[in-house]
Design an enzyme around this catalytic site. Sequence first.
Site, PDB file in Angstrom:
ATOM      1  N   HIS A 190       0.830  -1.203   0.000  1.00  0.00           N
ATOM      2  CA  HIS A 190       0.000   0.000   0.000  1.00  0.00           C
ATOM      3  C   HIS A 190       0.863   1.251   0.000  1.00  0.00           C
ATOM      4  O   HIS A 190       2.024   1.214   0.420  1.00  0.00           O
ATOM      5  CB  HIS A 190      -0.885   0.053   1.261  1.00  0.00           C
ATOM      6  CG  HIS A 190      -1.977  -0.964   1.303  1.00  0.00           C
ATOM      7  ND1 HIS A 190      -2.245  -1.731   2.419  1.00  0.00           N
ATOM      8  CD2 HIS A 190      -2.901  -1.332   0.373  1.00  0.00           C
ATOM      9  CE1 HIS A 190      -3.276  -2.518   2.184  1.00  0.00           C
ATOM     10  NE2 HIS A 190      -3.685  -2.300   0.943  1.00  0.00           N
TER      11      HIS A 190
ATOM     12  N   CYS B 281      -3.409   1.083   9.947  1.00  0.00           N
ATOM     13  CA  CYS B 281      -4.308   0.012   9.489  1.00  0.00           C
ATOM     14  C   CYS B 281      -5.444  -0.307  10.450  1.00  0.00           C
ATOM     15  O   CYS B 281      -6.502  -0.777  10.027  1.00  0.00           O
ATOM     16  CB  CYS B 281      -3.524  -1.285   9.278  1.00  0.00           C
ATOM     17  SG  CYS B 281      -2.209  -1.224   8.073  1.00  0.00           S
TER      18      CYS B 281
END
Length: 283
Positions: free
Chosen positions: A173, A270
């Site tokens: 990511h 996250c």
Amino acid sequence: MKRAASLLQYTHAVVRHIPNSFCEHALRKDTSKLIDLEKARHQLRVYIENLKACGVEVIELDPNETLPDCTFVEDTAVAVGSRVLLARPGHPSRRKEVTAIRNCLKNTLGLTDLHEMPDDDTDATLDGGDVLFTGREFFVGQSKRTNASGLKILSDTFPEFPVTGISVSDKLHIQDVATMATGDVVIGGGDATAKEIFQNIKSSAHFPYTFIDVETDGGVNVLAVNDHVFHKTKQEIGEAFYRTLLDKVKAKPVEMSFTEFAKADGSLTCCSLRLNLHYRQLT
């Protein structure tokens, strides 16, 4: 700048507890490192308490054993203030995670400005971890998990902000490469590939920022919360960056260990979906 800073202020956060299946079945590149489940749960409890200490109301969701990655709630949605785009995670095994988040936002928090990925473009994918929001613009990782169609849908959902796609090549990511430490400080870098990606972010920015380069991958992911910056321990991020962070970032540091999440390719950003339900009163 005031508007940008207000968008990194949060009133609420959604977190989800860790299922027993996390250790064996969570998606990760390197399965050789054993995850200590109880240690991971302790680290998440500390994370939750730190959010609360920063004035954030935390909604805690139960785990789902059939969804081993469900603790990584950031990937399920993108929120700006109280406007939310519910994502379509790039890995098929993670798409059912969105259901609990949708229900929480709609039924528990009473949000009405919820947007869905369109049914007529089922190929569009978007992971929340691929979205770096500075408070003034978006950088969206073009990765194995997020494609150009997902970027377009995000841009249509938040038309008042510039959106720039950034290829993140072999990284999971974009937030493995860069994160916000404050409303005007971006931390990024790591290995040679990450440095190249971070340089692309710098050269594509529509607004001025202070960019802090990191030499090790472990230190890149920090989390800006209400004039605080969450970061990992000195042992996890290295002495040099630890000193740089304390010296150059004008936010209150909140140090915590996140070793077990790192083993599952997870990090500080996250594990929460952060919202500001009062944002429209600030504008």
